[in-house]
Design an enzyme around this catalytic site. Structure first.
Site, PDB file in Angstrom:
ATOM      1  N   ALA A  73       0.837  -1.198   0.000  1.00 39.37           N
ATOM      2  CA  ALA A  73       0.000   0.000   0.000  1.00 39.37           C
ATOM      3  C   ALA A  73       0.876   1.253   0.000  1.00 39.37           C
ATOM      4  CB  ALA A  73      -0.907  -0.009   1.230  1.00 39.37           C
ATOM      5  N   TYR A 140       9.001  10.530  -4.516  1.00 37.72           N
ATOM      6  CA  TYR A 140       8.585   9.118  -4.452  1.00 37.72           C
ATOM      7  C   TYR A 140       9.773   8.232  -4.059  1.00 37.72           C
ATOM      8  CZ  TYR A 140       7.601   4.447  -6.247  1.00 37.72           C
ATOM      9  OH  TYR A 140       7.488   3.080  -6.374  1.00 37.72           O
ATOM     10  N   HIS A 188       1.375   4.849 -16.794  1.00 39.28           N
ATOM     11  CA  HIS A 188       2.494   3.986 -17.170  1.00 39.28           C
ATOM     12  C   HIS A 188       2.475   3.652 -18.660  1.00 39.28           C
ATOM     13  CE1 HIS A 188       2.367   3.351 -12.760  1.00 39.28           C
ATOM     14  NE2 HIS A 188       3.656   3.551 -12.943  1.00 39.28           N
ATOM     15  N   ARG A 220      14.162   1.267 -20.042  1.00 39.02           N
ATOM     16  CA  ARG A 220      13.677   0.680 -18.794  1.00 39.02           C
ATOM     17  C   ARG A 220      13.808  -0.843 -18.845  1.00 39.02           C
ATOM     18  NH1 ARG A 220      14.218   5.103 -17.641  1.00 39.02           N
ATOM     19  NH2 ARG A 220      12.791   6.607 -16.698  1.00 39.02           N
ATOM     20  N   GLY A 282      11.633  14.263 -13.650  1.00 40.79           N
ATOM     21  CA  GLY A 282      11.894  13.156 -12.723  1.00 40.79           C
ATOM     22  C   GLY A 282      12.241  11.838 -13.389  1.00 40.79           C
ATOM     23  N   ASP A 283      12.320  11.806 -14.726  1.00 38.95           N
ATOM     24  CA  ASP A 283      12.635  10.554 -15.426  1.00 38.95           C
ATOM     25  C   ASP A 283      14.137  10.383 -15.639  1.00 38.95           C
ATOM     26  OD1 ASP A 283      10.174   9.365 -15.863  1.00 38.95           O
ATOM     27  OD2 ASP A 283       9.862  10.302 -17.827  1.00 38.95           O
TER      28      ASP A 283
END
Ligand code: UFG
Length: 327
Positions: A73, A140, A188, A220, A282-283
């Protein structure tokens, strides 16, 4: 084992619940359904609909007696975490600390934690090993790294046995088509691309074409959600009291955004229009796992190492459930 799975109605959580049940474990799902889906939890699995911040319900649930907690969670939208960091610290850190506090009171000493490759930030070398510096570049990632530190400290202080699994990019759906990915809003790449294939979106935006990668788009390491679930089961079986450990969970194979869109065109036999767009804040340019540690120490082997095979399972899910789970 008797296992409490927080976030067990979510994407990765629900696939792990199924794997735990198949492995003979007794599972209770604890989920507030803010992002999860009741229909993703198998019949016969105990379900508590409550928030992690509801410590009274969490405490009375854990007092029923559990051997372990798997904690899924959490919020996971990197862009949102940049805009609303406190929302992320509140849920991913404060609520997780609350959970650990209650676990300590109830003498539950096994914890499997959903961590992330985002804790590595922008690594200088590839593939990424667990011993490389962790320097997240977004809130995050910060929240996940803070929790790794807390777990390591709790292991030393009160004998918690904890395993952090640093996921690379979770992808795909159950091979039998029964459960899959359903986020709202969807951010996503794979589900967005498949929604374009289904003509639910006009096109996919390619966020950045000038990254220092072979074709200029981000690379990725896509890891099938059932392989991730297997990693959780192995982690659970290998937790030792007083020990914190962390493992990368990825295949070690990189796929660029352009390569992924091309593979999706072949799998779906649809056109999938794509357009170049600005970079997304942020990538990192590349995220690629070295999974040697989890292979050698836990005996984990990914079943899916071909992006087309991963896409086929996702495509089956999205085609059969174009509107996601029934609500
Ligand atoms: N992308 C696009 N267009 C889109 C969506 C994504 O070009 O419409 C690109 C992104 O810029 C990125 C790649 O596709 O380069 C993959 O993006 P995803 O959003 O699918 O996943 P991320 O790489 O952002 O995943 C990251 C971390 C994970 C973390 C996850 C949480 O790698 O560890 O965010 O959301 F769990």
């Amino acid at each position: 084992m008797k296992v409490l799975v927080t976030g067990g109605a979510g994407y990765v959580g629900s696939h792990c619940v199924r794997r735990l049940v198949q492995g003979g474990h007794e599972v209770t799902v604890y989920d507030n359904l803010c992002a999860g889906h009741r229909a993703a939890v198998p019949d016969g699995v105990a379900f508590v609909q409550a928030d992690l911040a509801d410590t009274a319900t969490l405490s009375s649930t854990l007092k029923q007696g559990f051997d372990a907690v798997m904690h899924f969670a959490a919020f996971l939208d990197v862009g949102e975490s940049v805009r609303a960091p406190l929302k992320y610290y509140q849920n991913n850190v404060s609520n997780t600390i609350g959970l650990l506090d209650i676990m300590r009171d109830c003498d539950v000493k096994r914890f499997v934690f959903s961590s992330t490759c985002a804790t590595y930030g922008e690594p200088k070398e590839f593939p990424i090993t667990e011993s490389m510096p962790q320097a997240p570049i977004n809130p995050y990632g910060h929240t996940k790294l803070v929790m790794e530190w807390a777990l390591s400290d709790c292991a030393k202080a009160w004998g918690l046995g904890a395993c952090a699994l640093r996921y690379f990019n979770a992808a795909g759906a159950a091979a039998d088509g029964s459960i899959g990915e359903d986020h709202d809003p969807e951010i996503h790449l794979i589900p967005v691309v498949l929604q374009v294939a289904l003509e639910q979106r006009p096109q996919v935006s390619i966020f950045g074409k000038d990254y220092p990668t072979p074709d200029g788009t981000c690379v990725r390491d896509y890891i099938h959600v059932e392989d991730l679930a297997e990693a959780h089961l192995l982690a659970l079986q290998n937790i030792h009291p007083g020990v914190f450990d962390a493992y990368n969970v990825g295949t070690g194979i990189g796929t660029s955004v352009r390569q992924l869109i091309e593979a999706a065109r072949e799998v779906t036999e649809r056109e999938i229009p794509a357009a170049d767009a600005p970079r997304r804040p942020g990538d990192p340019p590349t995220l690629l796992a070295d999974p040697t540690k989890i292979k050698s120490q836990l005996g984990w082997r990914p079943k899916y190492t071909d992006i087309s095979e991963i896409l086929k399972t996702a495509w089956q899910w999205h085609r059969q459930h174009p509107n996601g789970y029934p609500e």
